[in-house]
Design an enzyme around this catalytic site. Structure first.
Site, short mmCIF file in Angstrom:
data_model
loop_
_atom_site.label_atom_id
_atom_site.label_comp_id
_atom_site.label_asym_id
_atom_site.label_seq_id
_atom_site.Cartn_x
_atom_site.Cartn_y
_atom_site.Cartn_z
N ASP A 32 62.57 76.69 -4.07
CA ASP A 32 63.50 75.57 -3.95
C ASP A 32 62.78 74.27 -3.63
O ASP A 32 61.56 74.26 -3.35
CB ASP A 32 64.58 75.85 -2.88
N ASN A 37 71.79 82.07 8.88
CA ASN A 37 73.11 82.35 8.30
C ASN A 37 73.01 83.33 7.11
O ASN A 37 73.97 83.52 6.39
CB ASN A 37 73.79 81.05 7.86
N HIS A 86 71.07 83.02 4.45
CA HIS A 86 70.73 82.45 3.14
C HIS A 86 69.35 82.91 2.66
O HIS A 86 68.47 83.21 3.46
CB HIS A 86 70.88 80.92 3.11
N GLU A 141 73.37 79.40 0.03
CA GLU A 141 74.10 79.49 1.28
C GLU A 141 75.22 80.53 1.16
O GLU A 141 75.52 80.98 0.05
CB GLU A 141 74.69 78.10 1.62
#
Ligand code: PGA
Length: 250
Positions: free
Chosen positions: A71, A140, A142, A147
């Protein structure tokens, strides 16, 4: 479906880095022209230092390796000191003999993000797919910037970051102030990641324990993107004791 992920628990972060670098080294030694997938963040830094050491002292050569990064922040130039291109150049690429033109990091300032993402996918296909993709995991759940809620078949695309990710990346390690963190990124999709022949996810520290437990032992659900790796035929999580603390089976 839960239970397919192999989990290796190491005593500490250095053990995780050594194990991960050893797996990369074995691949590159058996296939010098391997296509490897890379990740950024605090977690893989020690792995990159270990790979640099293996290059320096044990002749591990990246001369024929191609790399793809997960990314990049949308809006940052590759020479911005918080860009993932800059991170990769300083943490790994400048310490080994990988050819700069064989390193692919999404361009956060591309004129057309959709074309940039399509080109990235096409380049992966053109080298025959990724042999081994290194991943981190967010608190979380991800993976890359996929996400919670990201579909299992998502492809490389422009995505928005959640407030928890923005906060995690402005806790003093990277950006000093949440206002400086880009709100969007280009990210390989979960479908893109799942096509790699082998996956290796690293996690260290107690902040990752809940996400690791959910990914490995929880349901297969986009609510925890890393759980969408459960049915991958070759997926290993390498974690330290703190990150493993929430697992029932370790
Ligand atoms: P970290 O990031 O290694 O900096 O904790 C991991 C991630 O968010 O994927």
């Amino acid at each position: 479906m839960a239970g397919n992920i192999e989990v290796i628990v190491c005593p500490d972060a250095q053990g995780v880095a050594r194990r991960a670098a050893g797996i990369f080294a074995a691949l590159i030694r058996s296939k010098p022209s391997a296509a490897i997938g890379l990740a950024t963040g605090s977690t893989p830094e020690q792995t990159y230092a270990e790979l640099a050491r293996l290059h320096r002292t044990e002749h591990l050569s990246f001369a024929k390796v191609t790399s793809f990064n997960l990314d990049e922040y949308w809006g940052l130039d590759g020479d911005h000191d918080q860009s993932y291109r800059h991170f990769m150049n300083t943490k790994l690429f400048s310490h080994v003999d990988i050819r700069p033109w064989n390193t692919r990091v999404l361009n956060g300032r591309a004129a057309n993000p959709q074309l940039e993402c399509q080109a990235f996918e096409t380049q992966i296909l053109s080298v025959g797919g990724v042999d081994l993709w290194l991943l981190g995991i967010g608190g979380n759940g991800h993976i890359a910037f996929n996400e919670p809620g990201s579909p299992v078949d998502s492809r490389t695309r422009l995505v928005s970051l959640t407030p928890s990710t923005i906060a995690a990346n402005s806790d003093g390690r990277f950006f000093k102030d949440p206002a400086e963190v880009p709100r969007c990124a280009l990210s390989a999709g979960i479908g893109t990641i799942r096509e790699a022949r082998q996956l290796m996810l690293l996690a260290t520290g107690s902040k990752k324990a809940a996400a690791i437990a959910a990914a490995v032992e929880g349901p297969f659900t986009p609510d925890c993107p890393a759980s969408l790796l459960q049915d991958h035929p070759s997926c290993t999580f390498i974690v330290d004791r703190e990150a493993a603390a929430g697992l029932r089976s370790h």
